[in-house]
Enzyme design. Sequence first.
Site, short mmCIF file in Angstrom:
data_model
loop_
_atom_site.label_atom_id
_atom_site.label_comp_id
_atom_site.label_asym_id
_atom_site.label_seq_id
_atom_site.Cartn_x
_atom_site.Cartn_y
_atom_site.Cartn_z
N GLU A 271 0.99 -1.19 0.05
CA GLU A 271 -0.20 -0.04 -0.03
C GLU A 271 0.88 1.14 0.14
O GLU A 271 0.54 2.25 -0.37
CB GLU A 271 -0.76 -0.02 1.14
CG GLU A 271 -2.39 0.45 0.86
CD GLU A 271 -3.15 0.34 2.04
OE1 GLU A 271 -3.06 0.67 3.21
OE2 GLU A 271 -4.39 -0.02 1.68
N HIS A 292 8.74 -26.21 1.38
CA HIS A 292 8.14 -27.57 0.56
C HIS A 292 7.15 -27.06 -0.51
O HIS A 292 6.27 -28.24 -0.79
CB HIS A 292 7.59 -28.53 1.77
CG HIS A 292 8.82 -28.86 2.49
ND1 HIS A 292 9.67 -29.77 2.36
CD2 HIS A 292 9.30 -28.51 3.89
CE1 HIS A 292 10.52 -29.97 3.46
NE2 HIS A 292 10.22 -29.07 4.36
N LYS A 403 -12.94 1.37 -2.31
CA LYS A 403 -13.91 1.36 -1.26
C LYS A 403 -14.99 2.37 -1.53
O LYS A 403 -16.28 1.93 -1.09
CB LYS A 403 -13.01 2.32 0.08
CG LYS A 403 -12.58 1.38 1.03
CD LYS A 403 -11.76 2.52 2.00
CE LYS A 403 -12.02 2.05 3.55
NZ LYS A 403 -11.06 2.62 4.46
#
Length: 430
Positions: A271, A292, A403
């Site tokens: 951000e 892994h 938003k």
Amino acid sequence: MNVDIGNALSAEASPGISRENLDRLNEQVAAAHERIEQGITDREHGYAALALPETVDTDAIEAAVEPFSDSEAVLTVGIGGSALGAATIADALESDVEAHFLDNVDPEQVAGLLADLPLESTTVNVVSRSGTTAETLANFLVVRDAMEEAGVDWTDRTFVTTGESGPLRELADRHDLPSLPVPDGVPGRFAALSTVGLACAAIQGHDLDALVAGAAAQKEQLSDSLFESPAYAYGAICYALDVRGASVNAMLPYAESLETFAEWFAQLWAESLGKDGLGQTPARALGATDQHSQLQLYRAGPRDKMVTFVRPREREDRAIPETEFEALSYLGGTGLGDLLDAEFEATEASLAAAGRPNVRVEIDRVDEHGLGELLYAMEAACVLAGELYGVDTFVQPAVEWGKNAARGLLGGGDFPEADAVEEKRTLRIE
Ligand SMILES: O=P(O)(O)OC[C@H]1O[C@H](O)[C@H](O)[C@@H](O)[C@@H]1O
């Protein structure tokens, strides 16, 4: 805390930085440091976060949460910077007070958590800098309702951290809820060491002063040379590797307790630096587990990555029992921690042997002091990197855009961003 950048030098890795270029980069660091120091002194927006070791009032935080000292659990309702700092501290440190987080609006998860929590002895810690974030407010309304249904007076069990105005502040004032302010000039993702991150830590009984002391130790070391500041060394090397092609930064802590730290770091890095076509993509990983799964790509995939190892130098160990199986005898008598350390050393060496850039960040141990150092150092590294990229580190217009679009869709106001949903191109294959 120390940062080892040896495996990021061009003599060892590609991409990598030469010693000469590192010295040149250090001149840029000196200029950036001057700017940062000025920002800290003037408490400018964003830079004020790096003043927190001096400005945060831990006594006030402890006093404010005192009414909740009987808590069995603390439920933080927040999202992004209003949750991840507190979650990083909660997940790293042991406490008898369980910490839970509602930072998503997945109805199944919310219902499941509320059904399991002892609501009469849970403190609800609602955190929102703006006081307007839809997810946080929606979750809080649901939690409040669940408390009422369970016969619990939610006003007795709710603590609020928010700005000076906004719907959440109004709600806190109307119901006379205990609350703390979000400090001025401190964006959420830089707020772990403020009221935003520390209220939850205080309810859990953690040593706030030790957290702040760790941060202060790193602040002390900010200087005009990356060779004297682990925080700046890290920020500068990430920037240098990115501009040379390492556009992905895989954060790989070797401690389960730091898994959430990688999540916090991802928000901080993404951000703050993802602007103007620039920025380095944070990837979240965990050692030894992801050796892994992801390591194959990191060692043999495109040369567009750097790996950041974070490890505590000391940890409590758990002995691996001796065994009658010959093939496993090398494990018996050692500890799980020894195994984890060996995995760490081996992975670091394996990347170095393949010429893949990596950086080692070490703290003494995962405790309040070590965590305070780590959080502050990464924030300072990020601010430095922002100066080197020349981006506005402390804003997030792309997130705000989304938003607004969501609020517009929900009928929460007239937001032109919501039109993009209508205009979306579709080519659906079924
Ligand atoms: O604390 P709030 O105002 O609720 O904001 C919570 C989060 O909202 C947005 O997504 C911002 O981009 C984040 O930086 C912020 O941390």
